[in-house]
Design an enzyme around this catalytic site. Sequence first.
Site, PDB file in Angstrom:
ATOM      1  N   LYS A   1     -12.253   0.291 -13.648  1.00  0.00           N
ATOM      2  CA  LYS A   1     -12.625  -0.067 -12.824  1.00  0.00           C
ATOM      3  C   LYS A   1     -14.228  -0.639 -13.063  1.00  0.00           C
ATOM      4  O   LYS A   1     -14.869  -1.378 -13.819  1.00  0.00           O
ATOM      5  CB  LYS A   1     -13.277   1.607 -12.694  1.00  0.00           C
TER       6      LYS A   1
ATOM      7  N   GLU B   1      -6.431  -4.046  -9.421  1.00  0.00           N
ATOM      8  CA  GLU B   1      -5.404  -3.748  -8.299  1.00  0.00           C
ATOM      9  C   GLU B   1      -6.801  -3.503  -7.360  1.00  0.00           C
ATOM     10  O   GLU B   1      -8.020  -3.098  -7.396  1.00  0.00           O
ATOM     11  CB  GLU B   1      -5.929  -1.830  -8.448  1.00  0.00           C
TER      12      GLU B   1
ATOM     13  N   LYS C   1       0.977   6.014  -4.905  1.00  0.00           N
ATOM     14  CA  LYS C   1       0.511   7.695  -5.041  1.00  0.00           C
ATOM     15  C   LYS C   1       1.536   8.684  -3.876  1.00  0.00           C
ATOM     16  O   LYS C   1       1.117   8.363  -3.152  1.00  0.00           O
ATOM     17  CB  LYS C   1      -0.896   7.853  -5.175  1.00  0.00           C
TER      18      LYS C   1
END
Length: 368
Positions: A163, A213, A262
């Site tokens: 992250k 992302e 997802k």
Amino acid sequence: MDIKLITLYKITMPMRTPFSTHLGTVEDREGIIVEVTDREGLKGYGEGVAFSSPWYTEETVETSYHMLKDFLIPILRKADLNHPSEAGPLFDTFKRNQMAKAALETALWDLASKKEEISLSRFIGGTQEKIPSGVVVGANTKAEVRRQIETYLEDGYQRVKIKISPENDFEFLSDIRRHFPELPLMADANSAYTLNHINHLKRLDDFGLLMIEQPLEHDDIVDHAKLQKELKTPICLDESIVTFNDARRAIELGSCKVINIKIGRVGGLGTAKKIHDYCLEKGIQVWCGGMLEFGISRAHNIALASMEGFTIPGDISASSRYWEEDIVFPEVTVEKGMIEVPSRPGIGFEINKKRLKEVLVSKETFAF
């Protein structure tokens, strides 16, 4: 699909290690388990993957429960479904609320595949017997990031995601590349950047990332197309892809080179399959993202990731990555970086009823 009962279980479970992003830290994971029982006694299971607060999407555990109880279950009562693929169009009567829809829709897919006595993977067109496993690092210090990566590499994980934000990206990525120069690495920004960061983001090309992302706004497609033209690093869209048409438009605009699929974010397996098929046709890479799930959603992810187009290791890790004890057995395990795709009917896992009872907050049953 002759449904007799639907039971909603609201649960909460402490995570083995707190999971941190620039948006916050998750220490206890709430969720909703959906159990659909037909008149023959077969049971299908789905999982609501919304978080306790609306930091990822607008949904929360409470709003998902409200949607399931007051809208989705009532409309399902009035319907005569023959196949789980019919649930998505039925639920489209209501706007968004994709995670609530997916929780119920995936339970129907599990039930239908059990009724057909076939694994969910094969039922949806999966072909792979094993899938590669990746893992997400969520930590606040370089030392902790390195420690986690070392542990996961020892466990055989084939790809790591970190992250990032403008405040820590260079610090973390430089340190990772110094210690792990050949590591298959991707960075997840969770919308931490704007187009004003173009020159900043260009510098990340030097780290040889698999992808970055969702660098820009959660609902953006147009600005990502502008950014992708400036970067060598492939952009992967996550939060921007909520429907099939979102994926189609993003691909047509050149907004990304990769899409994270997802199941919860796109409203269920039906839409996830459709996005997969379109990306395969258009030559866009896909992979299966994770939502700090319990074992039921993880099992659905395994089935989805067994489809032909999933060539990048997904965020599908072992149960032990997050939980002291999961709510399914056998628990999901990773062997030499791979997860075996179950061959038993349905999701291929049983419910650990003892553990489910231990983490239960509330339970409510609806008769049909």
